[in-house]
Enzyme design. Structure first.
Site, PDB file in Angstrom:
ATOM      1  N   LYS A  55      -0.290  -1.026   4.218  1.00  0.00           N
ATOM      2  CA  LYS A  55      -0.767   0.289   4.684  1.00  0.00           C
ATOM      3  C   LYS A  55       0.413   1.232   4.911  1.00  0.00           C
ATOM      4  O   LYS A  55       0.364   2.403   4.536  1.00  0.00           O
ATOM      5  CB  LYS A  55      -1.607   0.122   5.957  1.00  0.00           C
ATOM      6  CG  LYS A  55      -2.973  -0.458   5.647  1.00  0.00           C
ATOM      7  CD  LYS A  55      -3.717  -0.979   6.858  1.00  0.00           C
ATOM      8  CE  LYS A  55      -4.927  -1.798   6.396  1.00  0.00           C
ATOM      9  NZ  LYS A  55      -5.559  -2.569   7.455  1.00  0.00           N
ATOM     10  N   GLN A  99      -5.489  -3.557  13.737  1.00  0.00           N
ATOM     11  CA  GLN A  99      -5.569  -4.615  12.731  1.00  0.00           C
ATOM     12  C   GLN A  99      -6.302  -5.826  13.313  1.00  0.00           C
ATOM     13  O   GLN A  99      -5.920  -6.356  14.357  1.00  0.00           O
ATOM     14  CB  GLN A  99      -4.152  -5.004  12.275  1.00  0.00           C
ATOM     15  CG  GLN A  99      -4.124  -5.985  11.133  1.00  0.00           C
ATOM     16  CD  GLN A  99      -4.708  -5.410   9.837  1.00  0.00           C
ATOM     17  OE1 GLN A  99      -4.468  -4.260   9.490  1.00  0.00           O
ATOM     18  NE2 GLN A  99      -5.481  -6.203   9.129  1.00  0.00           N
ATOM     19  N   ASP A 122     -10.387   3.584   9.591  1.00  0.00           N
ATOM     20  CA  ASP A 122     -11.260   2.617   8.913  1.00  0.00           C
ATOM     21  C   ASP A 122     -12.709   3.102   8.868  1.00  0.00           C
ATOM     22  O   ASP A 122     -13.501   2.594   8.083  1.00  0.00           O
ATOM     23  CB  ASP A 122     -11.247   1.277   9.668  1.00  0.00           C
ATOM     24  CG  ASP A 122     -10.115   0.376   9.221  1.00  0.00           C
ATOM     25  OD1 ASP A 122      -9.709   0.462   8.047  1.00  0.00           O
ATOM     26  OD2 ASP A 122      -9.643  -0.417  10.061  1.00  0.00           O
TER      27      ASP A 122
END
Ligand code: NAP
Length: 284
Positions: A55, A99, A122
């Protein structure tokens, strides 16, 4: 030219990332604002470290700032929430990711609930999902939104198409249904209690597999000519495979995503897109 029915997720993801990079540059020129993404990782899970590293690399390639917040494995819930609150209040950060998985002593749902929906890169917090379900603007769940992007960029007719989704998880199946409804598909959702699965999946113009069972959907599940999107990522002794039996389905599908190289690359691209959407909205 070699004719193919393969959907090239790597190529589409590269296009999306290029468009994001262009918007990041334009925003900086217009307002001086630098689009930024933060990752919050707890502990040292090696797989999570790889995902987080990917990422940050993608951020860098898109010209975005990235903030790597790495917390000790023994941090308590209040400590984690305090760091999430700090990120939410930081004007340099437009998108964030906690995460997963978190260490077992931490409550993942409570941590995700703590993220301000506008910064939910997300698109998986209940607030972001509620906004999707009620057609309000906001970040969209990255993986299923990547599926819609793949379909759109391959000129698949969505309006009125019958989309059958196998899987009803909170991260793929359910938001996929909302996103395809938003595109005027007629949507059917199947799950482990669905009776006579092949009789339903064979009705699909667009079949989305999000089951988590290696190669479960075969040619008996697919109407010839249907568009088949395989979200599954399963590690097996013979390597990475999807939820679709590619060898048997590819010859009859109208279009099909390979695994790897189909839906997978879209997730990070759509996460970056959520970030620049938020940064542009913040800049006005
Ligand atoms: P999940 O939470 O395990 O959900 C699986 C769904 O499949 C459930 O709704 C389950 O039904 C249904 N199911 C299980 N067995 C079935 C059967 N025999 N017939 C019909 N339906 C069945 O999985 P997920 O998180 O949605 O992930 C699905 C797959 O996508 C996994 O392979 C995952 O690795 C992959 N994935 C990929 C990405 C990406 O970036 N490409 C992102 C996320 C996930 P019930 O609800 O009835 O149990």
């Amino acid at each position: 030219m070699v004719m193919t029915n393969l959907i090239d997720g790597k190529a589409v993801a590269a296009l999306v990332r290029g468009e994001v990079a262009e918007r990041v540059r334009a925003l900086r020129e217009r307002t001086g604002a630098q689009c930024g993404l933060a990752t919050v990782m707890v502990g040292d899970d090696p797989a999570s470290a790889v995902y987080v590293g990917n990422k940050h690399r993608a951020c860098h390639e898109a010209g975005m700032a990235s903030f790597d917040i790495h917390l000790p494995a023994d941090i308590d819930q209040a400590g984690l929430h305090a760091r999430i609150d700090e990120v939410c209040a930081d004007d340099r950060i437009h998108g964030m990711i906690v995460q997963l998985p978190l260490p077992a002593h931490l409550d993942e749902d409570a941590a995700l609930d703590r993220i301000l929906y506008v910064k939910d890169a997300d698109g998986l917090t209940p607030a972001a999902q509620g906004r999707l379900a009620t057609l309000r603007p906001g970040p969209r769940p990255a993986t299923p939104n990547g599926v819609v992007e793949l379909l759109r960029r391959h000129d698949v007719e969505l309006r009125g198409a019958h989309a059958v989704i196998v899987g009803r998880s909170e991260i793929v199946g359910k938001p996929q249904a909302h996103l395809l409804l938003e595109q005027d598909c007629t949507v059917t959702i199947c799950h482990s209690r669905t009776r006579d699965l092949p009789s339903i999946t064979r009705l699909a113009d667009i079949l989305v597999a999000a089951v988590g069972r290696p190669q479960m959907l075969t040619d008996e599940h697919v109407r010839p000519g249907a568009v088949v999107i395989d979200v599954g990522i399963n590690r097996t002794d013979s390597g990475l495979v999807g939820d679709v039996d590619f060898a048997r389905v590819q010859p009859i599908a109208g279009l099909i995503t390979p695994v790897p190289g189909g839906v997978g690359p879209m997730t990070i691209a759509m996460l970056l897109k959520n970030c620049i959407d938020a940064a542009e909205a913040a800049a006005g």
